[in-house]
Design an enzyme around this catalytic site. Structure first.
Site, PDB file in Angstrom:
ATOM      1  N   GLU A 392      15.482  79.683  13.504  1.00 22.60           N
ATOM      2  CA  GLU A 392      16.238  79.319  14.888  1.00 22.60           C
ATOM      3  C   GLU A 392      16.747  78.138  14.921  1.00 22.60           C
ATOM      4  O   GLU A 392      17.689  77.892  15.738  1.00 22.60           O
ATOM      5  CB  GLU A 392      15.337  79.829  15.556  1.00 22.60           C
ATOM      6  CG  GLU A 392      14.791  81.521  15.842  1.00 22.60           C
ATOM      7  CD  GLU A 392      16.243  82.340  15.764  1.00 22.60           C
ATOM      8  OE1 GLU A 392      17.126  81.998  16.064  1.00 22.60           O
ATOM      9  OE2 GLU A 392      15.683  83.660  15.513  1.00 22.60           O
ATOM     10  N   HIS A 395      20.019  77.960  13.451  1.00 19.06           N
ATOM     11  CA  HIS A 395      21.101  78.439  14.412  1.00 19.06           C
ATOM     12  C   HIS A 395      21.399  77.171  15.323  1.00 19.06           C
ATOM     13  O   HIS A 395      22.631  76.854  15.848  1.00 19.06           O
ATOM     14  CB  HIS A 395      20.696  79.590  15.416  1.00 19.06           C
ATOM     15  CG  HIS A 395      20.722  80.886  14.380  1.00 19.06           C
ATOM     16  ND1 HIS A 395      21.755  81.493  14.009  1.00 19.06           N
ATOM     17  CD2 HIS A 395      19.531  81.790  14.274  1.00 19.06           C
ATOM     18  CE1 HIS A 395      21.587  82.621  13.431  1.00 19.06           C
ATOM     19  NE2 HIS A 395      20.355  82.704  13.544  1.00 19.06           N
ATOM     20  N   HIS A 398      23.195  74.356  14.109  1.00 15.70           N
ATOM     21  CA  HIS A 398      24.818  74.798  13.947  1.00 15.70           C
ATOM     22  C   HIS A 398      25.647  74.950  15.279  1.00 15.70           C
ATOM     23  O   HIS A 398      26.825  74.319  15.195  1.00 15.70           O
ATOM     24  CB  HIS A 398      24.785  76.260  13.369  1.00 15.70           C
ATOM     25  CG  HIS A 398      25.951  76.846  12.786  1.00 15.70           C
ATOM     26  ND1 HIS A 398      26.220  78.062  12.316  1.00 15.70           N
ATOM     27  CD2 HIS A 398      27.617  76.295  12.835  1.00 15.70           C
ATOM     28  CE1 HIS A 398      27.397  78.325  11.742  1.00 15.70           C
ATOM     29  NE2 HIS A 398      28.179  77.039  12.236  1.00 15.70           N
TER      30      HIS A 398
END
Length: 599
Positions: A392, A395, A398
């Protein structure tokens, strides 16, 4: 004497273990005030109707409005949805989410004229706009990608009608979320000593990881029997979801819902079909994995309640959250000091909602809010929980880099690349853990986890993708997705993917009812393609170092500034070819070889 482990209320969770939702809005009242400005934006947007082709300046001003409203909506939506996920039983939070969705649908309807008008501008005129208004270059990528879908754009009146139907189209997903996360309940699971364990969607996997086979079987049977008691309701919801996808695909003149979904992110449908074909060509490795698991567990029959428990139990231990954070931080050192600094910022500034509480949404995710990402976990101290943290935060970083680097209109990366950064983190974590030990039992334990990642991410998610594709085809043919139809197809695919050494029973045939991703519109295949790309990228980063890291960070910072296929090519991976999937599954075979040698 029976003992019941209680799940704490939200109020019992320490503040440092909750995400800093106040970074979005200091209170519900502040959110309500800001929501009124979003509602007012509808009139401002509607004032441009019929005018977008009149001049470059008008088009530029309108796109500025779009960008500003999107930023406002992002903040509002993140607040109410995060509030709702903290406790899905909170009626006030549910009401806030409903008010927000109503405002967004109204805004969408008010601006529905824009796409047809932009499509109607001829190319020569648009090029003249760019020449006369250099500021418009900011939106060239957006306009080019929008006009790519000209054949599937309707008249302004038709677009307005489809936009107005948006809230209604969300009903299957909304109802399913309330059903699966808030309303349905399950009897406690009972272990071999008669102790009771609360069974929820959030605790199910951790119970399935137990060495107590009695507990695993109890959790498995109680969960799927619970869903089976509502099988017709669950089937009606999934049928409605597929009907609404077909309706919008037909309305926009696509051949099918799969084409419509992938065209939205500019991904060729051949990538989807190639994935399934490549996995079918490597099914022997999956069947070999199942045989190895059956052998190492020493069971006469391998059941689905046996697929999550670690094969090397004596190495298994609880990992405190603080230790998990440090390990993840150390493992991601190959990505450089800039990456680690962002990771540390997230750890120290409450980006993460760590532990389960009563009513909290199950699973895990990262929401890439512009202010900073918000990560939901249900951390249980297992090795899998540690990998979920790494996943996570992949993510999250990113999103952080894309939001920091790109203009708001270009910052949201498309779902096709969404799983690459997360699974690259997992691959680097695994290589880090393996590099730190030569102990045969510990290596076997870690390799078992790596094998389970391949099984769960490439094989299992591809099975989900094939199921989703097949039921979509059934819907296109006019077939109603009854509980029996869904169970028959799901059971058939489990038999295909797991092979003859797995007992495929009627309970696993109900698993489709507990998978929320079937409401995400052909999302799941991207876990498998993303994992394949991540294996290739992590290998390149570890082998080539700084140059590979530079390409990778450019990819993470790219948002949607290029097509997803081109973004990945820039990082060194071509997903139009089946090679990344085949190479990843070749590694899976090599890991099977080492596992067999170690044990």
């Amino acid at each position: 004497m029976e003992q019941v482990k209680k799940i704490p209320a939200r109020s019992e969770i320490p503040a440092e273990d909750k995400w800093a939702i106040e970074d979005l809005f200091v209170s519900d009242e502040a959110w309500e005030q800001e929501l009124t400005t979003l509602e007012q934006a509808s009139a401002a947007m509607a004032a441009y109707e019929g005018r977008l082709a009149e001049s470059a300046k008008t088009l530029y001003e309108y796109l500025q409005q779009v960008e500003q409203v999107d930023v406002k909506a992002d903040r509002l939506g993140n607040y109410c949805f995060r509030r709702s996920d903290e406790d899905t039983r909170d009626s006030d939070a549910q009401a806030m989410s409903g008010k927000y969705m109503a405002a967004v649908v109204a805004l969408s309807a008010a601006s529905s004229f824009a796409t047809p008008e932009i499509m109607a501008i001829d190319e020569q005129t648009l090029q003249g706009f760019y020449a006369s208004c250099p500021e418009l270059e900011r939106y060239r990528r957006y306009l080019t990608d929008l006009r790519r879908r000209k054949a599937h754009t309707l008249s302004s009146q038709e677009e307005r009608l489809l936009a107005a139907a948006g809230e209604m189209a969300q009903a299957p997903d909304t109802i399913y979320g309330s059903f699966a996360d808030a309303d349905i309940s399950f009897p406690d699971a009972v272990d071999g000593e008669g102790n009771r364990h609360p069974l929820t969607q959030g605790t199910f996997v951790s119970l399935e990881e137990s060495q107590d086979r009695v507990l695993r079987r109890s959790a498995y049977e109680n969960l799927y029997d619970g869903f089976a008691g509502f099988k017709n309701t669950a089937a009606a919801l999934l049928n409605a979801q597929n009907k609404q996808l077909k309706f919008f695909a037909d309305a926009r003149k696509y051949d099918n819902a799969l084409d419509a979904s992938l065209d939205a992110t500019n991904v060729p449908t051949t990538v989807y079909h190639n994935l399934i074909e490549a996995v079918h060509q490597n099914m022997d490795k999956m069947h070999r994995y199942v045989r190895l698991r059956k052998k190492l567990l020493g069971v006469g029959e391998l059941h689905f309640y046996d697929v999550y428990t670690p094969l090397m139990a004596e190495v298994d231990r609880r990992i405190p959250y603080a230790e998990a954070k440090q390990t993840v931080y150390d493992a991601l050192a190959p990505l450089g000091k800039e990456y680690q600094a962002i990771l540390k910022e997230g750890f120290e500034n409450r980006w993460i909602d760590v532990y389960q509480n009563q009513g909290k949404r199950s699973g895990a995710y990262s929401a890439g809010a512009k202010v900073h990402p918000f990560v939901l976990l249900n951390y249980t101290g297992t090795l899998d929980s540690q990998f979920t943290l790494a996943h996570e935060m992949g993510h999250a970083i990113h999103s952080y880099l894309s939001n920091r680097t790109q203009n708001p209109i270009d910052s949201d990366y498309v779902i096709f690349v969404a799983e690459v950064a997360s699974t690259c983190n997992e691959a680097l974590l695994m290589q880090h853990l393996l590099s730190k030990t030569q102990d045969k039992k510990e290596r076997a334990y870690l390799i078992n986890h790596f094998l389970d990642q391949f099984k769960g991410t490439i094989y299992r998610q591809t099975m989900f993708a094939e199921f989703e594709r097949n039921i979509g085809q059934m819907t296109a043919q006019g077939k109603t997705l009854t509980a029996q139809v869904l169970c028959d197809e799901y059971k058939r695919l489990n038999e295909l993917y797991y092979g003859p050494d797995m007992v495929v029973d009627d309970r696993i045939a109900m698993e489709w009812a507990r998978i929320p991703h079937f409401y995400y519109n052909y999302y799941v295949f991207q876990y498998a393609t993303g994992y394949s790309a991540a294996i290739a990228l992590s290998n390149r980063i570890l082998k080539e170092g700084e140059s590979a890291v530079k390409d990778y960070l450019n990819f993470l910072s790219g948002g949607c500034s290029k097509s997803p296929i081109d973004l990945l090519k820039g990082a060194g991976v071509d997903m139009t070819s089946p090679d990344p999937v085949n190479q990843a599954l070749e590694l899976f075979g090599q890991l099977l070889d080492e596992m067999e040698a170690l044990v």
